[in-house]
Design a protein around this motif. Structure first.
Motif, PDB file in Angstrom:
ATOM      1  N   ASN A 184       0.850  -1.188   0.000  1.00 10.26           N
ATOM      2  CA  ASN A 184       0.000   0.000   0.000  1.00 10.26           C
ATOM      3  C   ASN A 184       0.888   1.240   0.000  1.00 10.26           C
ATOM      4  N   ARG A 185       0.503   2.238  -0.786  1.00 13.05           N
ATOM      5  CA  ARG A 185       1.312   3.450  -0.903  1.00 13.05           C
ATOM      6  C   ARG A 185       0.774   4.606  -0.071  1.00 13.05           C
ATOM      7  N   HIS A 186      -0.545   4.653   0.096  1.00 11.94           N
ATOM      8  CA  HIS A 186      -1.151   5.812   0.753  1.00 11.94           C
ATOM      9  C   HIS A 186      -1.978   5.467   1.986  1.00 11.94           C
ATOM     10  N   PHE A 187      -2.632   4.312   1.977  1.00 11.16           N
ATOM     11  CA  PHE A 187      -3.634   4.003   2.992  1.00 11.16           C
ATOM     12  C   PHE A 187      -3.407   2.627   3.611  1.00 11.16           C
ATOM     13  N   ASP A 188      -3.804   2.523   4.898  1.00  6.99           N
ATOM     14  CA  ASP A 188      -3.843   1.213   5.543  1.00  6.99           C
ATOM     15  C   ASP A 188      -5.250   0.888   6.043  1.00  6.99           C
ATOM     16  N   THR A 189      -6.167   1.838   5.868  1.00  2.00           N
ATOM     17  CA  THR A 189      -7.546   1.683   6.354  1.00  2.00           C
ATOM     18  C   THR A 189      -8.506   2.244   5.309  1.00  2.00           C
ATOM     19  N   VAL A 190      -9.638   1.586   5.130  1.00  2.00           N
ATOM     20  CA  VAL A 190     -10.688   2.092   4.243  1.00  2.00           C
ATOM     21  C   VAL A 190     -11.993   2.187   5.026  1.00  2.00           C
ATOM     22  N   ILE A 191     -12.714   3.278   4.800  1.00  2.00           N
ATOM     23  CA  ILE A 191     -14.041   3.477   5.387  1.00  2.00           C
ATOM     24  C   ILE A 191     -15.023   3.590   4.243  1.00  2.00           C
ATOM     25  N   GLN A 192     -16.072   2.808   4.319  1.00  2.00           N
ATOM     26  CA  GLN A 192     -17.097   2.885   3.282  1.00  2.00           C
ATOM     27  C   GLN A 192     -18.471   2.732   3.888  1.00  2.00           C
ATOM     28  N   GLY A 193     -19.449   3.264   3.187  1.00  2.00           N
ATOM     29  CA  GLY A 193     -20.826   3.152   3.620  1.00  2.00           C
ATOM     30  C   GLY A 193     -21.418   1.812   3.239  1.00  2.00           C
ATOM     31  N   ARG A 194     -22.602   1.576   3.727  1.00  2.00           N
ATOM     32  CA  ARG A 194     -23.291   0.301   3.493  1.00  2.00           C
ATOM     33  C   ARG A 194     -23.548   0.053   2.015  1.00  2.00           C
ATOM     34  N   GLY A 195     -23.951   1.107   1.285  1.00  2.00           N
ATOM     35  CA  GLY A 195     -24.230   0.945  -0.141  1.00  2.00           C
ATOM     36  C   GLY A 195     -22.992   0.570  -0.924  1.00  2.00           C
ATOM     37  N   SER A 196     -21.873   1.218  -0.644  1.00  2.00           N
ATOM     38  CA  SER A 196     -20.614   0.893  -1.319  1.00  2.00           C
ATOM     39  C   SER A 196     -20.185  -0.529  -0.980  1.00  2.00           C
ATOM     40  N   ALA A 253      -5.714   9.503  15.195  1.00  2.00           N
ATOM     41  CA  ALA A 253      -4.778   9.677  16.311  1.00  2.00           C
ATOM     42  C   ALA A 253      -3.763   8.540  16.414  1.00  2.00           C
ATOM     43  N   GLU A 254      -3.966   7.457  15.683  1.00  2.00           N
ATOM     44  CA  GLU A 254      -3.017   6.344  15.716  1.00  2.00           C
ATOM     45  C   GLU A 254      -1.682   6.744  15.090  1.00  2.00           C
ATOM     46  N   ASP A 255      -0.633   6.047  15.493  1.00  2.00           N
ATOM     47  CA  ASP A 255       0.661   6.235  14.858  1.00  2.00           C
ATOM     48  C   ASP A 255       0.669   5.479  13.540  1.00  2.00           C
ATOM     49  N   GLY A 256       1.418   5.992  12.599  1.00  2.00           N
ATOM     50  CA  GLY A 256       1.550   5.303  11.312  1.00  2.00           C
ATOM     51  C   GLY A 256       1.822   6.274  10.191  1.00  2.00           C
ATOM     52  N   ASP A 257       2.460   5.765   9.159  1.00  2.00           N
ATOM     53  CA  ASP A 257       2.813   6.584   8.007  1.00  2.00           C
ATOM     54  C   ASP A 257       1.703   6.624   6.961  1.00  2.00           C
ATOM     55  N   LEU A 258       0.809   5.639   6.975  1.00  2.00           N
ATOM     56  CA  LEU A 258      -0.256   5.569   5.974  1.00  2.00           C
ATOM     57  C   LEU A 258      -1.539   6.172   6.528  1.00  2.00           C
ATOM     58  N   GLY A 259      -2.371   6.640   5.629  1.00  2.00           N
ATOM     59  CA  GLY A 259      -3.594   7.321   6.025  1.00  2.00           C
ATOM     60  C   GLY A 259      -4.838   6.467   5.923  1.00  2.00           C
ATOM     61  N   ILE A 260      -5.967   7.158   5.971  1.00  2.57           N
ATOM     62  CA  ILE A 260      -7.293   6.534   5.974  1.00  2.57           C
ATOM     63  C   ILE A 260      -8.007   6.970   4.706  1.00  2.57           C
ATOM     64  N   TRP A 261      -8.520   6.001   3.972  1.00  3.89           N
ATOM     65  CA  TRP A 261      -9.223   6.267   2.718  1.00  3.89           C
ATOM     66  C   TRP A 261     -10.724   6.248   2.968  1.00  3.89           C
ATOM     67  N   LEU A 262     -11.364   7.375   2.721  1.00  5.66           N
ATOM     68  CA  LEU A 262     -12.821   7.439   2.714  1.00  5.66           C
ATOM     69  C   LEU A 262     -13.251   7.098   1.300  1.00  5.66           C
ATOM     70  N   CYS A 263     -13.834   5.918   1.152  1.00  4.53           N
ATOM     71  CA  CYS A 263     -14.215   5.384  -0.151  1.00  4.53           C
ATOM     72  C   CYS A 263     -15.593   5.898  -0.578  1.00  4.53           C
ATOM     73  N   GLY A 264     -16.434   6.201   0.348  1.00  6.45           N
ATOM     74  CA  GLY A 264     -17.812   6.610   0.091  1.00  6.45           C
ATOM     75  C   GLY A 264     -18.688   5.880   1.065  1.00  6.45           C
ATOM     76  N   GLY A 265     -19.934   6.038   0.980  1.00 10.04           N
ATOM     77  CA  GLY A 265     -20.703   6.782   0.014  1.00 10.04           C
ATOM     78  C   GLY A 265     -21.043   8.203   0.457  1.00 10.04           C
ATOM     79  N   SER A 266     -22.038   8.685  -0.186  1.00 10.80           N
ATOM     80  CA  SER A 266     -22.424  10.078  -0.086  1.00 10.80           C
ATOM     81  C   SER A 266     -22.762  10.516   1.336  1.00 10.80           C
ATOM     82  N   LEU A 267     -23.597   9.749   2.028  1.00 10.76           N
ATOM     83  CA  LEU A 267     -24.017  10.150   3.378  1.00 10.76           C
ATOM     84  C   LEU A 267     -22.876  10.044   4.382  1.00 10.76           C
ATOM     85  N   VAL A 268     -22.038   9.030   4.239  1.00  8.97           N
ATOM     86  CA  VAL A 268     -20.879   8.893   5.123  1.00  8.97           C
ATOM     87  C   VAL A 268     -19.926  10.064   4.882  1.00  8.97           C
TER      88      VAL A 268
END
Length: 195
Positions: free
Chosen positions: A61-73, A122-137
């Protein structure tokens, strides 16, 4: 502090899907040049089975270690029989309708998504969090978004699912950092939140 990046595809007029959330009309623009760039620059954002098919399943992974997505996605993966669509990332699904996780690798967050995102940031780490969607999230998390990476496809929807749904009018300022265009008409823009 880690950052939350909304890495999203949208139409020229800012919709991430039609009124029902379908964005399949955008798939026609994922051509060779664009896909090569995406798989080399953002391999972490490619769906697990796609990574395998492209021979990049083991790419770091180059940018992210976590993904957040809504129920629809997330439902897109479930419908395809893939309950852990981004198994190379920590997967978090925001849902008030899923009572339990369909996969041990997937964490369900049913309330206080803002609090959960603040914990992740707030966690330590070099990679970020990817907000994948959806719209309401995305609408709920707008104030937590540090960076926007907007992949604009050359289509106008006229109506549909906005990039940030469920919000009252408010202004959030971002600074344009970079722009990249492709021969197929796709334009990628990077923005950083002005603090």
């Amino acid at each position: 502090m880690r950052k939350l990046t909304y890495f999203v595809a949208c139409s020229i007029d800012g919709f991430i899907g039609d009124p029902g959330g379908d964005a399949s009309s955008m798939f026609q623009f994922v051509g060779d040049d664009y896909l090569a760039w995406l798989s080399s620059e953002y391999p972490d954002t490619i769906f697990g089975p796609g990574r395998e098919a492209m021979g990049i399943a083991d790419v770091e992974n180059r940018h992210f270690d976590t993904v957040i997505q809504g129920r629809g996605s997330y439902q897109l993966g479930l419908d395809a029989g893939v309950p852990s669509p981004y198994g190379h990332l920590r997967e978090i699904v925001v849902s008030r309708s899923l009572e339990s996780s369909p996969h041990p690798h997937v964490e369900i967050v049913s309330d206080d998504v803002v609090g959960r995102v603040r914990e992740l940031k707030a966690e330590d780490g070099d990679l970020g969090i990817w907000l994948c969607g959806g719209s309401l999230v995305a609408g709920e998390l707008l104030d937590e978004v540090d960076e926007l990476v907007i992949k604009t496809y050359p289509q106008v929807y006229g109506a549909g699912m906005p990039m940030f749904g469920g919000r009252d009018f408010s202004v959030s300022d971002f600074a344009l950092d970079a722009v990249r265009s492709f021969d197929n008409g796709v334009v990628v823009r990077w923005y950083t939140r002005k603090r």
